[in-house]
Design an enzyme around this catalytic site. Structure first.
Site, mmCIF file in Angstrom:
data_model
loop_
_atom_site.group_PDB
_atom_site.id
_atom_site.type_symbol
_atom_site.label_atom_id
_atom_site.label_comp_id
_atom_site.label_asym_id
_atom_site.label_seq_id
_atom_site.Cartn_x
_atom_site.Cartn_y
_atom_site.Cartn_z
ATOM 1 N N ASP A 215 0.824 -1.203 0.000
ATOM 2 C CA ASP A 215 0.000 0.000 0.000
ATOM 3 C C ASP A 215 0.863 1.259 0.000
ATOM 4 O OD1 ASP A 215 -2.739 1.278 0.542
ATOM 5 O OD2 ASP A 215 -1.515 2.080 2.187
ATOM 6 N N GLU A 279 0.986 -0.571 -4.980
ATOM 7 C CA GLU A 279 0.052 0.533 -5.225
ATOM 8 C C GLU A 279 0.877 1.812 -5.306
ATOM 9 O OE1 GLU A 279 -3.767 2.766 -3.182
ATOM 10 O OE2 GLU A 279 -1.964 2.351 -2.028
#
Length: 548
Positions: A215, A279
């Site tokens: 993330d 990401e």
């Protein structure tokens, strides 16, 4: 059904070795909203385990679980208070182990989120770090002295609004938080922090996970000189936060992130066929995506945002996105998603309500024909629409802080409808943490299971088509035409050749293949046929000799 005539049977075996993840279809599960097993209105790990048969029936290769770690839930799990713990609201480590075992028994790989750029301010590391400037973890977070006038060290802005710095009286310093105040940024330049994060990865790999989604990875390191970000030029788009007024040259995207990725990759390789996808957000993330996936010592893939916030689906958008990821030595492998937990559902962005069902079918066909990995967000297989969550029911801190000028993430995070006409759609016996969509009862899983023409049935058929085709899984992609409404591209691998054609516009198009040949319709949606493409339709054509 998807065929316009009796379906050709594609029986050829894969003609090239591929790692399991290359070309994989991955199903994202947002644990809070998937299935509630204990009647508290919040989804949990046992609920996921009980519903994995549904996921496996789709024909996907893996699931991706959004965070389920111990957290005060200020950002619903992306503020981690214990990297190696399961939050009680989701269950226990034993529940996680049971989920892994069931997924693997069904042939599903399990990918979990790892949040390496920041923690919760309730994490033990931060609690120690903030005590003083000499403790063992004093340099595990990004601390800086104030300017002489007491103001923050520089002009960096938070994604969620306001300055990216908060004052801590105990240290008489500011700490960096690119997101919420309660999400202090780790100092990943520190080798001890890197080792602690790698130990976290080992903990989950030892429990059997098959990979990680990393993330906000480009936020993992900052400019140690703390230089001011320059102002962003006007681009005509809306600016809803101070964050939008800056070019983020120094608070993220440091060149040393690549070295940490290589350390992490060494660990993953020691466990065998594990998968990593980054990401990487931002207005122009292409260079970082390529850098983080270049060669064979970094990440396997990067998760593209090209479609996630696009207000319209156009041939030009598809062409520009796919052109950035050509086949070639040293170029990474892309991953695509049309919806996720952070973005409004695609069909509500791309279509008026009366065209939502038609658009969902066309979008699913397009997704399964793209070169790269594909991610389905829970409910995509049902054609779920974005829910208009009223302000008083909002949970998302970003939406609350920037109301009404930001698109609420809550509208894509509403509970899965499992059984129509049941209280709360069969998601829970209690009032769910977010309301279900008014139109979602009609789209419930049990209702669609009963129909051979449902979106659910179509999803299974299209994924079966993809899984049977080397051209779609691992083949080359060549854009032939991307005009105002018509999108035409070729997927090929060896002798297998497929033409994929879509009408993304709102008028009927007359269309014939660009060359004569023994074409046969393999799949179609929206009534597409050779010679006539209705609005919002598409089809895949195969060479007849190859399929016979």
């Amino acid at each position: 059904m998807i065929e316009t005539q009796s379906a050709p049977e594609i029986t050829q075996p894969l003609r090239a070795y591929r790692p399991w993840w290359r070309g994989a279809a991955i199903y994202q599960i947002y644990p809070r909203s998937f299935a509630d097993s204990n009647g508290d209105g919040v989804g949990d790990l046992p609920g996921i385990t009980a519903r994995l048969d549904h996921v496996a029936s789709l024909g996907v290769d893996a699931i991706w679980l959004s965070p389920f770690f111990t957290s005060p839930m200020r950002d619903f799990g992306y503020d981690v208070a214990d990297y190696c713990g399961v939050d009680p609201i989701f269950g226990t480590l034993a529940d996680f182990d049971a989920l892994i075992a069931r997924a693997h028994a069904l042939g599903l790989k399990v990918i979990i989120d790892q949040v390496y750029s920041h923690t919760s301010d309730q994490h033990a590391w931060f609690r120690e770090s903030r005590q003083d400037r000499i403790n063992a973890r004093a340099d595990w977070y990004v601390w800086a002295d104030p300017k002489p006038d007491g103001s923050p060290p520089n002009n960096w802005a938070s994604v969620f609004g306001g300055p990216a710095w908060s004052w801590d009286a105990r240290r008489r310093q500011y700490y960096l938080h690119n997101f919420l105040t309660e999400q202090p940024d780790l100092n990943v330049h520190n080798p001890h922090v890197q080792q602690a994060l790698i130990d976290t990865a080992r903990f989950w790999l030892d429990r059997g996970v098959d990979g990680f989604r990393l993330d906000a990875l480009n936020f993992a390191m900052h400019d140690p000189e703390l230089r001011d970000n320059p102002p962003a030029p006007e681009n005509g788009g809306p600016r809803t936060r101070p964050f939008d007024y800056q070019q983020h040259l120094f608070n993220q995207s440091h060149a040393d992130i690549a070295g940490f990725i290589e350390r992490l990759r060494d660990v993953l390789d020691s466990y065998g066929d594990r998968f990593t996808v980054a990401e990487i957000g931002g207005p122009d993330p292409d260079d970082e995506m390529k850098a983080f996936t270049r060669g064979d010592r970094r990440l396997n893939s990067a998760y593209s945002f090209d479609f996630l916030y696009a207000p319209r689906l156009t041939p030009a958008l598809v062409k520009a996105s796919l052109d950035r990821w050509p086949a070639g030595e040293g170029i990474g492998w892309p991953s695509w998603a049309f919806s996720n937990h952070d973005a409004p559902r695609a069909i509500s962005r791309w279509a008026a309500p009366e065209q939502a069902a038609r658009t969902a079918r066309m979008a699913m066909l397009l997704l399964v024909t793209l070169r790269g990995n594909i991610f389905l967000y829970q409910g995509d297989e049902l054609g779920l629409t974005q829910v208009d969550v009223p302000f008083e029911a909002l949970q998302d801190p970003e939406a609350i802080a920037n109301w009404p000028l930001t698109l609420s993430r809550d509208g894509a995070r509403t509970p899965m409808p499992w059984q129509h006409a049941w209280p709360h759609g069969g998601f829970s016996t209690a009032q769910p943490w977010l309301p279900l969509g008014n139109d979602h009862d009609a789209l419930a899983v049990d209702r669609q299971e009963a129909s051979a023409d449902s979106m659910l049935a179509l999803t299974r058929e299209l994924l079966a088509m993809r899984n049977a085709s080397d051209a779609l899984l691992i083949g080359d992609m060549r854009i032939i035409e991307a005009s105002e409404a018509l999108l035409l591209f070729e997927r090929s691998n060896g002798e297998e050749r497929l033409l994929c054609v879509f009408n993304l516009g709102d008028v009927v198009l007359d269309w014939h293949p660009p060359e004569s040949g023994p074409w046969r319709v393999v799949a179609e949606v929206g009534g597409a046929a050779i010679g006539r493409l209705p609005a919002i339709s598409g089809m895949v054509l195969g060479v007849k000799e190859w399929m016979e």
